[in-house]
Enzyme design. Structure first.
Site, PDB file in Angstrom:
ATOM      1  N   GLY A 153     -16.590   7.958  -2.729  1.00 14.19           N
ATOM      2  CA  GLY A 153     -16.215   8.680  -3.940  1.00 14.19           C
ATOM      3  C   GLY A 153     -16.924   8.176  -5.183  1.00 14.19           C
ATOM      4  O   GLY A 153     -17.295   8.952  -6.066  1.00 14.19           O
ATOM      5  N   ASP A 170       0.823  -1.222   0.000  1.00 10.21           N
ATOM      6  CA  ASP A 170       0.000   0.000   0.000  1.00 10.21           C
ATOM      7  C   ASP A 170       0.853   1.266   0.000  1.00 10.21           C
ATOM      8  O   ASP A 170       0.426   2.316  -0.469  1.00 10.21           O
ATOM      9  CB  ASP A 170      -0.875   0.050   1.265  1.00 10.21           C
ATOM     10  CG  ASP A 170      -2.200  -0.658   1.083  1.00 10.21           C
ATOM     11  OD1 ASP A 170      -2.299  -1.495   0.176  1.00 10.21           O
ATOM     12  OD2 ASP A 170      -3.136  -0.376   1.853  1.00 10.21           O
ATOM     13  N   GLY A 220     -15.667   3.653  -1.916  1.00  7.55           N
ATOM     14  CA  GLY A 220     -17.098   3.555  -1.634  1.00  7.55           C
ATOM     15  C   GLY A 220     -17.878   4.847  -1.718  1.00  7.55           C
ATOM     16  O   GLY A 220     -18.891   4.946  -2.418  1.00  7.55           O
ATOM     17  N   GLY A 280     -12.174   4.533   5.235  1.00  8.42           N
ATOM     18  CA  GLY A 280     -10.850   5.143   5.319  1.00  8.42           C
ATOM     19  C   GLY A 280     -10.735   6.064   4.123  1.00  8.42           C
ATOM     20  O   GLY A 280     -11.262   5.748   3.060  1.00  8.42           O
TER      21      GLY A 280
END
Length: 397
Positions: free
Chosen positions: A331, A146, A329, A210
Site C-alpha cells: 500500500g 491486534d 508494504g 498479509g
C-alpha cells in the site's frame, strides 16, 4: 521524558524499537532472527548505522539479555533503570480485551488461554513477555492486541451464519487483525484531513504480504476483511483469503491430505504464490506481467478484484466514504497496485492524480484537490502506537 521499548516477539524472532516518550523519538531499533539456531542474527541500529552479529541465541531470554546489554554497551541508555515501560504486541485478545492492558499474572494467563485462537502467534508473544519479566520484573509492561480495535464491530458484522451456540461455546466469530495499524492510519488521516475522526467514514487498506481492509466510522471499526483467523478476506501473498468452505473436504478427498495439511496449503502455499506458482512478492509478479506472463496478470487481477469487493461493500455499509487510506508494504510502496485499485472508482467520487501517486513510503494525498473522496498514503507505525499505549496505561512519569 521516558524510554519505552516496543516488542514484537515471533516464534523464532524478536523485533524491537526504543522510543523517547512523549516526543516519540526513535532511539534505536532492531531485530533478532533465527532464535534457537546456532547462526542466529542480531541486528541493531546505532547512530543511524546497522550493526549485525551472527551468534548462537538459544532462546528468547538470551535474546532479551543480549538486547539490553547492547543498549547499555552502545550508550543508548546509561543504565536499564532508564527503561520506563515495555509494550508487547499480542496477536489475539479474543473478546476479553477491547483495549490494551497492563500485564498482570491474570492477564498473562488469559493471553495463554487465547492461544487456542492464535496457535501460531500467542505462544510466541507469551514467551517474549516472560523473557522480559525475568530481566526487568519491576518495569510496567502493556499488552497491545491486534484484535482490540475491531471489538467495536456490531454483531451483524462479526457473527457467522452458523448455529449460534458455536459462538457462545467456542467463541467462533470474526475477530479481525491489523487493528493497531488500522487505528494508527485512520487517526493520522483525521489529523491530515483537519477533521475530527468522529465525523469521518474511512476505508483503510493495509496491503502487505498479509492484507486486510477495514471500514472505520467515527473512529471505530465497524467491519474488516480478516475473520476468525488472518486467513480470511482478500487474496494475500501466500494466504488464500475467502473461499467456499466445502472446498476443504473436496481437496482432502482429491489429494489425500489431512485437514492440517490443507490448512497449511491455504496459509502458506496459496494466494499470489499459489496463483503464479513462483512468487508471493508483488514486485516479482508485476515484473513478470510486464514480460507477458499470463498467470502473473491473472494473479494481479484477482488481487485487485478482491480488494474492490470490500471497497464496494464497505462504502455501501457506511453510505459513502470521506477517504481511502493505503498502508503497509504494498500500500505504501506500489504506485501500480494503488492505481489499479483506484481505476474506475469515479462513480463513488474517487479522482486520483497519477503524478501525485508516484510516491513511495511517505505520507501523501494522491487524489486531485477536487476529489470528493480523498486518497491518502500513510506509512503505518504500529510500534509508536504500542509506545503510546504504554505511556497511557503504564503510569509512567
Amino acid at each position: 521524558m521516558s524510554k519505552i521499548i516496543a516488542i514484537n516477539a515471533g516464534s523464532s524472532s524478536l523485533k524491537f524499537q526504543l522510543f523517547e516518550m512523549p516526543s516519540e523519538t526513535v532511539l534505536t531499533k532492531g531485530l533478532v532472527e533465527r532464535i534457537g539456531l546456532e547462526d542466529s542474527i542480531f541486528t541493531i541500529t546505532v547512530d543511524g548505522e546497522k550493526q549485525k552479529e551472527i551468534t548462537n541465541i538459544p532462546d528468547h531470554a538470551v535474546a532479551v539479555n543480549m538486547l539490553l546489554k547492547k543498549l547499555t554497551e552502545n550508550g543508548i541508555v546509561k543504565s536499564l533503570d532508564e527503561i520506563g515501560g515495555i509494550g508487547h504486541r499480542v496477536v489475539h485478545g479474543g473478546e476479553k480485551f477491547a483495549d490494551s492492558v497492563l500485564i498482570t499474572d491474570e492477564v498473562l494467563a488469559d493471553i495463554e488461554e487465547l492461544s487456542d485462537l492464535a496457535p501460531l502467534h500467542n505462544p510466541a508473544n507469551v514467551v517474549g513477555i516472560k523473557a522480559f519479566q525475568e530481566v526487568l520484573p519491576n518495569v510496567p509492561a502493556v499488552a497491545v492486541f491486534d484484535t482490540a480495535f475491531h471489538q467495536t464491530m456490531p454483531e451483524s458484522a462479526f457473527l457467522y451464519s452458523l448455529p449460534y451456540e458455536y459462538y457462545e461455546k467456542f467463541g467462533i466469530r470474526k475477530y479481525g487483525f491489523h487493528g493497531t495499524s488500522h487505528k494508527y492510519v485512520t487517526e493520522r488521516a483525521a489529523e491530515l484531513l483537519g477533521r475530527p475522526i468522529e465525523s469521518l467514514s474511512l476505508l483503510s487498506c493495509h496491503l502487505g504480504n498479509g492484507a486486510s481492509i477495514a471500514a472505520v466510522e467515527g473512529g471505530k471499526s465497524i467491519d474488516t476483511s480478516m475473520g476468525f483467523t488472518p486467513l480470511a478476506g482478500v487474496t494475500m501473498g501466500t494466504r488464500s483469503g475467502n473461499l467456499d468452505p466445502a472446498l476443504i473436504p473436496y481437496i482432502m478427498e482429491k489429494t489425500g491430505q489431512t485437514v492440517e495439511e490443507v490448512v497449511n496449503v491455504l496459509n502458506k502455499k496459496s494466494g499470489m504464490l499459489g496463483l503464479t506458482g513462483y512468487s508471493s512478492d508483488l514486485r516479482d509478479i508485476i515484473a513478470k506481467e510486464e514480460e507477458g506472463d499470463h498467470r502473473a496478470k491473472v494473479a494481479l487481477d484477482v488481487f485487485v478484484s478482491r480488494i474492490h469487493k470490500y471497497i464496494g461493500s464497505y462504502t455501501a455499509r457506511m453510505k459513502g466514504v470521506d477517504a481511502i487510506i493505503f498502508t503497509a508494504g504494498v500500500g505504501e510502496n506500489s504506485a501500480i497496485i494503488r492505481e489499479r485499485v483506484l481505476e474506475g472508482l469515479e462513480y463513488m467520487g474517487v479522482y486520483f492524480d497519477a503524478k501525485r501517486n508516484n510516491v513511495f513510503g511517505e505520507e501523501a494525498f494522491i487524489s486531485f484537490p477536487h476529489s470528493p473522496v480523498k486518497i491518502i498514503v500513510i506509512p503505518t507505525d504500529e510500534e509508536v502506537m504500542i509506545a503510546r499505549d504504554v505511556l497511557r496505561l503504564g503510569d509512567i512519569g
